[in-house]
Design an enzyme around this catalytic site. Structure first.
Site, mmCIF file in Angstrom:
data_model
loop_
_atom_site.group_PDB
_atom_site.id
_atom_site.type_symbol
_atom_site.label_atom_id
_atom_site.label_comp_id
_atom_site.label_asym_id
_atom_site.label_seq_id
_atom_site.Cartn_x
_atom_site.Cartn_y
_atom_site.Cartn_z
ATOM 1 N N GLU A 150 28.304 47.581 53.723
ATOM 2 C CA GLU A 150 28.127 46.848 54.975
ATOM 3 C C GLU A 150 29.482 46.513 55.588
ATOM 4 O O GLU A 150 30.392 46.084 54.878
ATOM 5 C CB GLU A 150 27.338 45.554 54.685
ATOM 6 C CG GLU A 150 27.067 44.721 55.891
ATOM 7 C CD GLU A 150 26.372 45.516 56.998
ATOM 8 O OE1 GLU A 150 25.312 46.100 56.754
ATOM 9 O OE2 GLU A 150 26.942 45.573 58.106
ATOM 10 N N LYS A 152 34.547 50.962 51.300
ATOM 11 C CA LYS A 152 34.426 49.540 51.666
ATOM 12 C C LYS A 152 35.680 48.759 51.239
ATOM 13 O O LYS A 152 36.239 47.969 52.013
ATOM 14 C CB LYS A 152 33.161 48.953 51.025
ATOM 15 C CG LYS A 152 32.973 47.472 51.245
ATOM 16 C CD LYS A 152 32.797 47.111 52.705
ATOM 17 C CE LYS A 152 32.910 45.606 52.896
ATOM 18 N NZ LYS A 152 32.894 45.201 54.290
ATOM 19 N N PHE A 174 43.229 43.225 65.303
ATOM 20 C CA PHE A 174 43.748 42.772 64.001
ATOM 21 C C PHE A 174 45.272 42.685 63.979
ATOM 22 O O PHE A 174 45.911 43.013 62.982
ATOM 23 C CB PHE A 174 43.235 43.686 62.871
ATOM 24 C CG PHE A 174 42.007 43.102 62.236
ATOM 25 C CD1 PHE A 174 40.818 43.032 62.934
ATOM 26 C CD2 PHE A 174 42.045 42.583 60.957
ATOM 27 C CE1 PHE A 174 39.705 42.461 62.378
ATOM 28 C CE2 PHE A 174 40.920 42.011 60.379
ATOM 29 C CZ PHE A 174 39.747 41.954 61.106
ATOM 30 N N CYS A 230 35.123 37.757 52.102
ATOM 31 C CA CYS A 230 35.331 39.147 51.691
ATOM 32 C C CYS A 230 36.781 39.520 51.396
ATOM 33 O O CYS A 230 37.072 40.009 50.301
ATOM 34 C CB CYS A 230 34.763 40.083 52.751
ATOM 35 S SG CYS A 230 32.976 39.971 52.876
ATOM 36 N N LYS A 244 38.503 38.255 47.995
ATOM 37 C CA LYS A 244 37.940 38.803 46.744
ATOM 38 C C LYS A 244 38.053 40.330 46.702
ATOM 39 O O LYS A 244 38.292 40.911 45.649
ATOM 40 C CB LYS A 244 36.498 38.332 46.533
ATOM 41 C CG LYS A 244 35.454 39.080 47.326
ATOM 42 C CD LYS A 244 34.037 38.705 46.924
ATOM 43 C CE LYS A 244 32.994 39.337 47.824
ATOM 44 N NZ LYS A 244 32.865 40.774 47.738
HETATM 45 P P1 NAD Z 1 25.580 35.383 50.431
HETATM 46 O O1 NAD Z 1 26.096 34.515 49.374
HETATM 47 O O2 NAD Z 1 25.554 34.888 51.855
HETATM 48 O O3 NAD Z 1 24.088 35.852 50.088
HETATM 49 C C1 NAD Z 1 23.688 36.282 48.841
HETATM 50 C C2 NAD Z 1 22.244 35.798 48.620
HETATM 51 O O4 NAD Z 1 21.771 36.337 47.403
HETATM 52 C C3 NAD Z 1 22.111 34.287 48.507
HETATM 53 O O5 NAD Z 1 21.165 33.832 49.448
HETATM 54 C C4 NAD Z 1 21.641 34.062 47.067
HETATM 55 O O6 NAD Z 1 20.772 32.958 46.939
HETATM 56 C C5 NAD Z 1 20.916 35.354 46.798
HETATM 57 N N1 NAD Z 1 20.736 35.692 45.382
HETATM 58 C C6 NAD Z 1 21.585 35.480 44.345
HETATM 59 N N2 NAD Z 1 21.052 35.980 43.223
HETATM 60 C C7 NAD Z 1 19.849 36.521 43.537
HETATM 61 C C8 NAD Z 1 18.843 37.195 42.811
HETATM 62 N N3 NAD Z 1 18.972 37.443 41.514
HETATM 63 N N4 NAD Z 1 17.741 37.596 43.464
HETATM 64 C C9 NAD Z 1 17.603 37.375 44.798
HETATM 65 N N5 NAD Z 1 18.521 36.735 45.549
HETATM 66 C C10 NAD Z 1 19.641 36.322 44.930
HETATM 67 O O7 NAD Z 1 26.420 36.729 50.343
HETATM 68 P P2 NAD Z 1 26.790 37.720 51.552
HETATM 69 O O8 NAD Z 1 27.921 37.157 52.319
HETATM 70 O O9 NAD Z 1 25.546 38.128 52.228
HETATM 71 O O10 NAD Z 1 27.392 38.942 50.720
HETATM 72 C C11 NAD Z 1 26.564 39.808 49.951
HETATM 73 C C12 NAD Z 1 27.359 41.046 49.618
HETATM 74 O O11 NAD Z 1 27.729 41.724 50.830
HETATM 75 C C13 NAD Z 1 28.675 40.788 48.879
HETATM 76 O O12 NAD Z 1 28.921 41.849 48.016
HETATM 77 C C14 NAD Z 1 29.708 40.791 50.011
HETATM 78 O O13 NAD Z 1 30.988 41.140 49.545
HETATM 79 C C15 NAD Z 1 29.155 41.874 50.911
HETATM 80 N N6 NAD Z 1 29.535 41.759 52.322
HETATM 81 C C16 NAD Z 1 29.568 40.554 52.945
HETATM 82 C C17 NAD Z 1 29.921 40.476 54.285
HETATM 83 C C18 NAD Z 1 29.992 39.156 54.991
HETATM 84 O O14 NAD Z 1 30.592 39.104 56.075
HETATM 85 N N7 NAD Z 1 29.432 38.083 54.469
HETATM 86 C C19 NAD Z 1 30.229 41.637 54.994
HETATM 87 C C20 NAD Z 1 30.165 42.864 54.332
HETATM 88 C C21 NAD Z 1 29.820 42.917 53.003
#
Ligand code: NAD
Length: 439
Positions: A158, A211, A256, A267, A270
């Site tokens: 993503e 990514k 940027f 992001c 980490k």
């Molecule tokens: P987040 O913390 O907002 O959401 C993760 C969700 O997963 C939470 O709601 C949590 O309660 C849930 N969860 C945890 N364990 C679970 C389980 N066993 N079963 C079901 N649900 C569960 O995280 P995010 O920001 O959405 O990021 C998710 C991934 O996407 C990460 O790897 C991140 O690096 C990547 N990512 C994030 C972004 C961003 O801008 N936030 C952009 C690109 C990629």
């Protein structure tokens, strides 16, 4: 933002049944937008409160149009939210893993959420279901999950930016699809067939590395510009003109390049560390990336020095106003926010910190907000009695801050603008000691 035309049918005329596991920033946006494209979507999460609120159409994430799309999907009965993960997995043609992949204490990425969820869904998965990994995962994760499950696993990283997540979903620069099975890859590509974009197909390892490369490259670009801003200050150059001068070159690009109080968010910090650890595991000492991370840490110290200079005295007796707590504007995300890193440092130095952010009403809004800080209802209230005012997030409303009103409220007239968003002349006209970054 213009939503795409969704009159065309998906998947060669069929509607896909999609289950999202992990309904956070990525999971919710992905689920809701795939639903808008015509698919039946069930979003699941282990967080009960989140699911109950979302079922009632209450969205806690601040993203343009997300609330409307959630409610539209609920009323059409094609979007639902549940804690019954096993039941939702059993109904799915595609299961999207949108789970956290946080940093471990040693800087490497923690894949335990992905590993645990994969084991949990194994017995409930339809044998033909395709598992799609949206989370940012270590190289080789999709392959391991595929070996564990026996189902096809596709890596579909993503690239959404918080603050413009829905728009980014509907107008992506590209969609990356990594797979060992080309039928599964094309089935996932068809889910997005209403979007006008380029597809990049690769093996899963390359998709996973794309990514990390993307985030590490952007973070390095930002660190490079923060370093250049420092050089601007030392040689009497102006970073705004410098950006204009280099940004017209398409090889560099004009995005940027803005200096900042450091990069942060959920992001970049980490993912840069995870890539360092990936490099270390394959015996490569990634000095360039390490320098980008060190430069970023150094930037926080630079901001603290500017605050000290602006105060002109020991900071322990000072009152400092921090305007903006989120890691950037137009999001409510406080994770790894440079503003909070600055607050922590100031509190350590014994400074009294008054703060304002449009997304934070109260200290109890997030466990990330430190105890010692006072949250104020407006930038002006936060400025009362302050020795130094610090702009830490580029919120639009702060660009309109009235220097003469602020001057009447503060103890001293000193401002540190770490986002270079204030009109310098107006603040100098009010006799402020103004410090930007590289200005
Ligand atoms: P987040 O913390 O907002 O959401 C993760 C969700 O997963 C939470 O709601 C949590 O309660 C849930 N969860 C945890 N364990 C679970 C389980 N066993 N079963 C079901 N649900 C569960 O995280 P995010 O920001 O959405 O990021 C998710 C991934 O996407 C990460 O790897 C991140 O690096 C990547 N990512 C994030 C972004 C961003 O801008 N936030 C952009 C690109 C990629």
């Amino acid at each position: 933002m213009i939503l795409p035309n969704v009159t065309k049918m998906c998947n060669n005329g069929t509607v896909a049944r999609i289950t999202i596991i992990g309904t956070g920033y990525v999971g919710l946006t992905t689920g809701v937008c795939l639903n808008y494209l015509g698919h039946d979507v069930i979003c699941t999460d282990v967080n009960w409160n989140k699911i109950i609120n979302l079922s009632k159409g209450r969205v806690s994430i601040h993203e343009d149009q997300l609330h409307e799309l959630v409610n539209e999907g609920i009323s059409k009965k094609t979007l639902s939210f549940t804690n019954d993960i096993d039941g939702a997995v059993a109904l799915a043609d595609f299961v999207f893993l949108c789970l956290p992949t946080p940093e471990k204490p040693d800087g490497s990425a923690d894949m335990s959420y992905i590993e645990t969820a994969s084991k949990d869904i194994k017995e409930h998965l339809n044998p033909d279901a395709v598992v799609v990994i949206k989370s940012t995962v270590l190289v080789g994760t999709s392959q391991s999950v595929e070996e564990l499950l026996g189902n096809s696993v596709v890596s579909n990283p993503e690239f959404l930016r918080e603050g413009t997540a829905v728009s980014d979903f509907f107008h992506p620069d590209r969609i990356v699809i990594g797979a060992s099975n080309m039928n599964a890859a094309h089935a996932v590509a068809l889910l997005y067939d209403k979007l006008d974009t380029e597809f990049v197909f690769s093996n899963t390892r390359t998709a996973e590395l794309i990514k990390y490369t993307s985030n590490a490259f952007l973070a390095t670009k930002l660190s490079f510009m923060n370093a250049m801003a420092l050089i601007c200050e030392r040689v009497g150059a102006d970073v705004d003109d410098l950006i204009e001068g280099i940004g017209h070159d398409p090889r560099i690009g004009n995005m940027f390049l803005q200096p900042s109080p450091a990069w942060g968010g959920s992001c970049f910090p980490k993912d840069t560390k995870a890539l360092l650890s990936i490099a270390k595991d394959c015996n490569y000492d990634f000095k360039l990336l390490q320098a980008a991370i060190d430069t970023n840490d150094e930037q926080i110290k630079q901001v603290i020095s500017k605050i000290e200079m602006a105060h002109g005295d020991a900071l322990c007796d000072a009152t400092v106003t921090i305007l903006g707590l989120t890691f950037k504007a137009n999001t409510d995300d406080l994770r790894q926010s440079p503003a909070l890193r600055i607050v922590d440092k100031l509190l350590e130095l014994g400074v009294k910190v008054r703060a304002w952010d449009p997304t934070v009403e109260d200290k109890t809004d997030s466990e990330l907000i430190p105890e010692g800080i006072e949250i104020c209802v407006s930038p002006l209230v936060a400025s009362m009695g302050a020795d130094v005012l610090v702009i830490t997030t580029e919120w639009y409303e702060l660009t309109k801050l009235d220097a003469s009103e602020v001057a009447q409220l503060m103890k001293k007239k000193a401002v540190v603008d770490t986002r270079n968003i204030l009109p310098v002349d107006k603040w100098l006209d009010e006799d402020f000691d103004y410090q930007g970054i590289g200005r």
